[in-house]
Design a protein around this motif. Structure first.
Motif, mmCIF file in Angstrom:
data_model
loop_
_atom_site.group_PDB
_atom_site.id
_atom_site.type_symbol
_atom_site.label_atom_id
_atom_site.label_comp_id
_atom_site.label_asym_id
_atom_site.label_seq_id
_atom_site.Cartn_x
_atom_site.Cartn_y
_atom_site.Cartn_z
ATOM 1 N N LEU A 23 0.820 -1.215 0.000
ATOM 2 C CA LEU A 23 0.000 0.000 0.000
ATOM 3 C C LEU A 23 0.853 1.263 0.000
ATOM 4 N N GLU A 24 2.118 1.114 0.368
ATOM 5 C CA GLU A 24 3.019 2.270 0.399
ATOM 6 C C GLU A 24 3.453 2.597 -1.031
ATOM 7 N N GLY A 25 3.365 3.855 -1.399
ATOM 8 C CA GLY A 25 3.649 4.261 -2.773
ATOM 9 C C GLY A 25 5.078 4.060 -3.226
ATOM 10 N N ASP A 26 6.012 3.977 -2.255
ATOM 11 C CA ASP A 26 7.429 3.881 -2.626
ATOM 12 C C ASP A 26 8.018 2.493 -2.411
ATOM 13 N N LEU A 27 7.174 1.504 -2.044
ATOM 14 C CA LEU A 27 7.665 0.149 -1.800
ATOM 15 C C LEU A 27 7.040 -0.813 -2.811
ATOM 16 N N GLU A 28 7.879 -1.685 -3.382
ATOM 17 C CA GLU A 28 7.390 -2.686 -4.334
ATOM 18 C C GLU A 28 7.853 -4.070 -3.887
ATOM 19 N N ILE A 29 6.920 -4.987 -3.683
ATOM 20 C CA ILE A 29 7.260 -6.356 -3.309
ATOM 21 C C ILE A 29 7.649 -7.103 -4.583
ATOM 22 N N VAL A 30 8.921 -7.495 -4.670
ATOM 23 C CA VAL A 30 9.402 -8.154 -5.898
ATOM 24 C C VAL A 30 9.516 -9.668 -5.751
ATOM 25 N N ALA A 31 9.476 -10.174 -4.508
ATOM 26 C CA ALA A 31 9.556 -11.626 -4.307
ATOM 27 C C ALA A 31 9.005 -11.979 -2.928
ATOM 28 N N GLU A 32 8.383 -13.154 -2.843
ATOM 29 C CA GLU A 32 7.916 -13.706 -1.572
ATOM 30 C C GLU A 32 8.360 -15.165 -1.524
ATOM 31 N N VAL A 33 9.012 -15.561 -0.420
ATOM 32 C CA VAL A 33 9.434 -16.959 -0.274
ATOM 33 C C VAL A 33 9.047 -17.460 1.120
ATOM 34 N N GLY A 34 8.936 -18.793 1.239
ATOM 35 C CA GLY A 34 8.496 -19.388 2.489
ATOM 36 C C GLY A 34 9.541 -20.217 3.211
ATOM 37 N N ALA A 35 10.782 -20.208 2.709
ATOM 38 C CA ALA A 35 11.851 -20.991 3.339
ATOM 39 C C ALA A 35 13.165 -20.228 3.238
ATOM 40 N N GLY A 36 14.009 -20.424 4.238
ATOM 41 C CA GLY A 36 15.273 -19.695 4.282
ATOM 42 C C GLY A 36 16.203 -19.987 3.126
ATOM 43 N N ASP A 37 16.184 -21.248 2.635
ATOM 44 C CA ASP A 37 17.091 -21.585 1.536
ATOM 45 C C ASP A 37 16.601 -21.059 0.186
#
Length: 201
Positions: A23-37
């Protein structure tokens, strides 16, 4: 635009953070992962400015992922966001190269500001935890003591621990005895739990 990678093994939490930060105008989520590796491969693919990492994840914990990420992709800054606000975790995260450490109940506007601060090259540390680290001092356990305590968590005998860590039972007993003394507890399981609660393991 600040490019952000999110890593959290709880899909609901990860999705909520992505929605709030998105929702923040200056932030873009480019990846989402569910494990550390999955952190480093995703970061090498997407080149985020900031990686927001949970600590307890499968494959590789967030602190180890932070260390690997800062080595492989030093341009990506790391912000640890965790449920477990333990002084030992904070100290280890900073040693691994993290630039920020906040707990998950941080309000969303403060989390967004933490991402911006870290992206600019600043540091963000939960003030209560910072105080506890200063008051509590460094982790007194050696690497071997941490290793045997981690195996001792589920109540294994000295012989079982010795087989797991490839040491003699006598050496394991010595490490356990030292760790029990340093944690102020009365047995190996209590010592392991105390060390875990303090974020030393």
């Amino acid at each position: 635009m600040i490019r952000v990678l999110l890593a959290d093994d709880q899909a609901l939490v990860r999705g909520a953070m992505a929605a709030l930060l998105g929702l923040e105008g200056d932030l873009e989520i480019v990846a989402e992962v569910g494990a550390g590796d999955e952190v480093v491969p995703a970061a090498l693919r997407t080149r985020p400015d900031v990686a927001v990492l949970d600590i307890e994840m499968p494959g590789l914990d967030g602190i180890s992922a932070a260390a690997e990420l800062t080595t492989r992709l030093p341009s990506t800054r790391v912000l640890v966001v965790t449920t477990f606000g333990r002084p030992g975790y904070l100290r280890r995260a900073l040693e691994a190269g993290a630039s920020g450490f906040v707990v998950k109940d941080t309000p969303s506007d403060e989390l967004a500001e933490a991402v911006r601060t870290v992206a600019r090259g600043g540091r963000v540390i939960d003030p209560m935890l910072a105080t506890e680290v200063v008051v509590g001092g460094p982790n007194p356990l050696t690497e071997r003591e941490r290793e045997v305590l981690a195996v001792a968590l589920d109540g294994r005998s000295a012989a079982d621990i010795a087989a797991r860590v490839h040491l003699s039972p006598g050496t394991v007993r010595n490490h356990l005895s030292s760790a029990i003394g340093k944690t102020g507890t009365s047995n190996r399981v209590e010592a392991a739990r105390r060390a875990q609660d303090l974020g030393w393991l």
